[in-house]
Design a protein around this motif. Structure first.
Motif, mmCIF file in Angstrom:
data_model
loop_
_atom_site.group_PDB
_atom_site.id
_atom_site.type_symbol
_atom_site.label_atom_id
_atom_site.label_comp_id
_atom_site.label_asym_id
_atom_site.label_seq_id
_atom_site.Cartn_x
_atom_site.Cartn_y
_atom_site.Cartn_z
ATOM 1 N N UNK A 79 -6.025 58.592 -99.855
ATOM 2 C CA UNK A 79 -6.746 59.519 -98.987
ATOM 3 C C UNK A 79 -5.733 60.398 -98.254
ATOM 4 N N UNK A 80 -6.191 61.550 -97.816
ATOM 5 C CA UNK A 80 -5.319 62.450 -97.078
ATOM 6 C C UNK A 80 -5.954 62.779 -95.733
ATOM 7 N N UNK A 81 -5.141 62.738 -94.680
ATOM 8 C CA UNK A 81 -5.544 63.169 -93.349
ATOM 9 C C UNK A 81 -5.107 64.621 -93.182
ATOM 10 N N UNK A 82 -6.047 65.465 -92.782
ATOM 11 C CA UNK A 82 -5.799 66.903 -92.719
ATOM 12 C C UNK A 82 -5.894 67.371 -91.270
ATOM 13 N N UNK A 83 -4.810 67.943 -90.761
ATOM 14 C CA UNK A 83 -4.758 68.425 -89.388
ATOM 15 C C UNK A 83 -5.231 69.878 -89.369
ATOM 16 N N UNK A 84 -6.521 70.086 -89.156
ATOM 17 C CA UNK A 84 -7.090 71.431 -89.225
ATOM 18 C C UNK A 84 -6.716 72.302 -88.030
ATOM 19 N N UNK A 85 -6.305 71.690 -86.920
ATOM 20 C CA UNK A 85 -6.040 72.466 -85.708
ATOM 21 C C UNK A 85 -4.742 73.260 -85.772
ATOM 22 N N UNK A 86 -3.877 72.942 -86.709
ATOM 23 C CA UNK A 86 -2.556 73.556 -86.732
ATOM 24 C C UNK A 86 -2.545 74.950 -87.354
ATOM 25 N N UNK A 87 -3.571 75.294 -88.128
ATOM 26 C CA UNK A 87 -3.585 76.601 -88.788
ATOM 27 C C UNK A 87 -5.026 77.018 -89.084
ATOM 28 N N UNK A 88 -5.380 78.286 -88.851
ATOM 29 C CA UNK A 88 -6.744 78.752 -89.135
ATOM 30 C C UNK A 88 -7.069 78.758 -90.623
ATOM 31 N N UNK A 89 -6.052 78.663 -91.475
ATOM 32 C CA UNK A 89 -6.277 78.670 -92.925
ATOM 33 C C UNK A 89 -6.670 77.295 -93.476
ATOM 34 N N UNK A 90 -6.494 76.252 -92.675
ATOM 35 C CA UNK A 90 -6.680 74.899 -93.187
ATOM 36 C C UNK A 90 -8.140 74.593 -93.530
ATOM 37 N N UNK A 91 -9.052 74.976 -92.653
ATOM 38 C CA UNK A 91 -10.461 74.620 -92.872
ATOM 39 C C UNK A 91 -11.033 75.258 -94.131
ATOM 40 N N UNK A 92 -10.875 76.574 -94.329
ATOM 41 C CA UNK A 92 -11.412 77.156 -95.566
ATOM 42 C C UNK A 92 -10.754 76.586 -96.824
ATOM 43 N N UNK A 93 -9.468 76.288 -96.758
ATOM 44 C CA UNK A 93 -8.805 75.709 -97.936
ATOM 45 C C UNK A 93 -9.327 74.313 -98.223
ATOM 46 N N UNK A 94 -9.541 73.536 -97.179
ATOM 47 C CA UNK A 94 -10.093 72.207 -97.383
ATOM 48 C C UNK A 94 -11.481 72.289 -98.005
ATOM 49 N N UNK A 95 -12.291 73.228 -97.525
ATOM 50 C CA UNK A 95 -13.645 73.371 -98.068
ATOM 51 C C UNK A 95 -13.638 73.770 -99.539
ATOM 52 N N UNK A 96 -12.621 74.505 -99.959
ATOM 53 C CA UNK A 96 -12.527 74.890 -101.364
ATOM 54 C C UNK A 96 -12.362 73.674 -102.271
ATOM 55 N N UNK A 97 -11.656 72.656 -101.763
ATOM 56 C CA UNK A 97 -11.296 71.521 -102.615
ATOM 57 C C UNK A 97 -12.022 70.224 -102.282
ATOM 58 N N UNK A 98 -12.530 70.103 -101.057
ATOM 59 C CA UNK A 98 -13.132 68.812 -100.679
ATOM 60 C C UNK A 98 -14.316 68.991 -99.742
ATOM 61 N N UNK A 99 -15.106 70.034 -99.994
ATOM 62 C CA UNK A 99 -16.217 70.331 -99.087
ATOM 63 C C UNK A 99 -17.223 69.191 -98.999
ATOM 64 N N UNK A 100 -17.472 68.506 -100.103
ATOM 65 C CA UNK A 100 -18.507 67.475 -100.123
ATOM 66 C C UNK A 100 -17.944 66.063 -100.003
ATOM 67 N N UNK A 101 -16.627 65.931 -99.949
ATOM 68 C CA UNK A 101 -16.036 64.594 -99.853
ATOM 69 C C UNK A 101 -15.259 64.386 -98.561
ATOM 70 N N UNK A 102 -14.942 65.452 -97.840
ATOM 71 C CA UNK A 102 -14.184 65.304 -96.598
ATOM 72 C C UNK A 102 -15.118 64.936 -95.449
ATOM 73 N N UNK A 103 -14.577 64.208 -94.474
ATOM 74 C CA UNK A 103 -15.319 63.807 -93.277
ATOM 75 C C UNK A 103 -14.392 63.908 -92.073
#
Length: 291
Positions: A8-32
């Motif tokens: 599993x990967x922990x994703x720090x979305x607060x560090x960059x505005x680009x993180x959330x859209x990139x995460x949604x591209x690859x793990x929109x339905x599996x990330x929590x």
């Protein structure tokens, strides 16, 4: 009971505005997100998220990018994503030596690595819980890019047997707190930069990122010269500087800032209560940002 091994990967979305859209591209339905309860959409895009990272996936490719060395940390476990998420929620608070509790940003690779380096055997075992290994990006330049749970090497190890900490949170020793000092300052600079972009737009909108970061750094350095340590007090000092950059050049103001009998969280308020004559001096000292 042993389950199937997964990464599993922990994703720090607060560090960059680009993180959330990139995460949604690859793990929109599996990330929590790992917080409890419902999260407002505006907050959701800045919260830490957890997602499975199968080999050969887009997330794995993302993880390997050098630019993500300070934004992503991976872990290996045999429990489900929900069990892992529940464990991570027991790590969200840290208890400092003064007894106060604070949000613990363990999903930041630098914070996690520093904690694992300083923790004792018991603390490390409780922190790992159902996690068998943590992995940091090789490009992060850390002394130990991999940390393994010594308990998991025992044939009797049961990842469902517990771990984590109670309601008091993760215990932080004075030694660990001292090791966190550079990271806490970096985090404060990031927080003030974001605060300026969100709340002080009338002032920050005309500034590029490089100049805004410079001004934030200078403000923190100025606040520290007067003994400011509390992040909220430093933010108040920074806010005052955006109104009158050189307000501390007024003698009456400087006397307040240097008065150790006044709590730091009340010094800016005390400055604002000075009489009209003194405040007129504050407004007349110029708007040039100090160096």
């Amino acid at each position: 009971m042993q389950g199937t091994e997964a990464i599993y990967v922990l994703i720090d979305l607060a560090r960059s505005p680009d993180m959330y859209p990139r995460m949604n591209q690859m793990a929109r339905f599996t990330s929590q997100h790992i917080y409890s309860g419902d999260i407002a959409p505006k907050v959701l895009c800045t919260t830490p998220h957890l997602a499975p990272m199968p080999k050969g996936s887009g997330l794995m490719d993302w993880w390997r990018e050098p630019e993500q060395r300070e934004l992503l940390v991976a872990c290996r476990t045999r429990v489900s994503q929900e069990v892992l998420r529940t464990h991570f929620r027991t790590l969200l608070r840290a208890r400092f030596p003064d007894g106060n509790r604070y949000l613990f940003r363990f999903w930041d690779p630098r914070v996690l690595h520093t904690y694992l380096t300083q923790a004792n055997t018991y603390e490390r075992a409780a922190f790992f819980g159902p996690i068998e290994s943590f992995y940091f990006h090789p490009a992060a330049g850390l002394d130990m890019p991999e940390w393994h749970n010594a308990m998991a090497e025992d044939p009797r190890y049961d990842p469902h047997a517990g771990g984590g900490f109670g309601k008091d949170g993760v215990p932080i020793s004075q030694r660990t707190l001292n090791a966190f000092a550079p990271l806490r300052r970096d985090a404060l600079l990031v927080e003030l930069f974001q605060y300026a972009r969100r709340k002080l737009t009338h002032w920050s909108a005309a500034l590029g990122d490089v100049e805004l970061k410079r001004r934030v750094r200078v403000a923190v350095e100025h606040a520290e010269t007067y003994g400011f340590k509390n992040p909220a007090a430093i933010r108040a000092y920074f806010t005052q500087m955006t109104l009158t950059p050189n307000f501390d050049q007024v003698d009456e103001v400087r006397q307040i800032l240097l008065d150790n009998c006044i709590p730091e969280d009340k010094k800016i308020t005390a400055c604002s209560k000075l009489n009209v004559t003194v405040l007129s001096k504050v407004g007349a000292i110029g708007q040039t940002w100090p160096t």
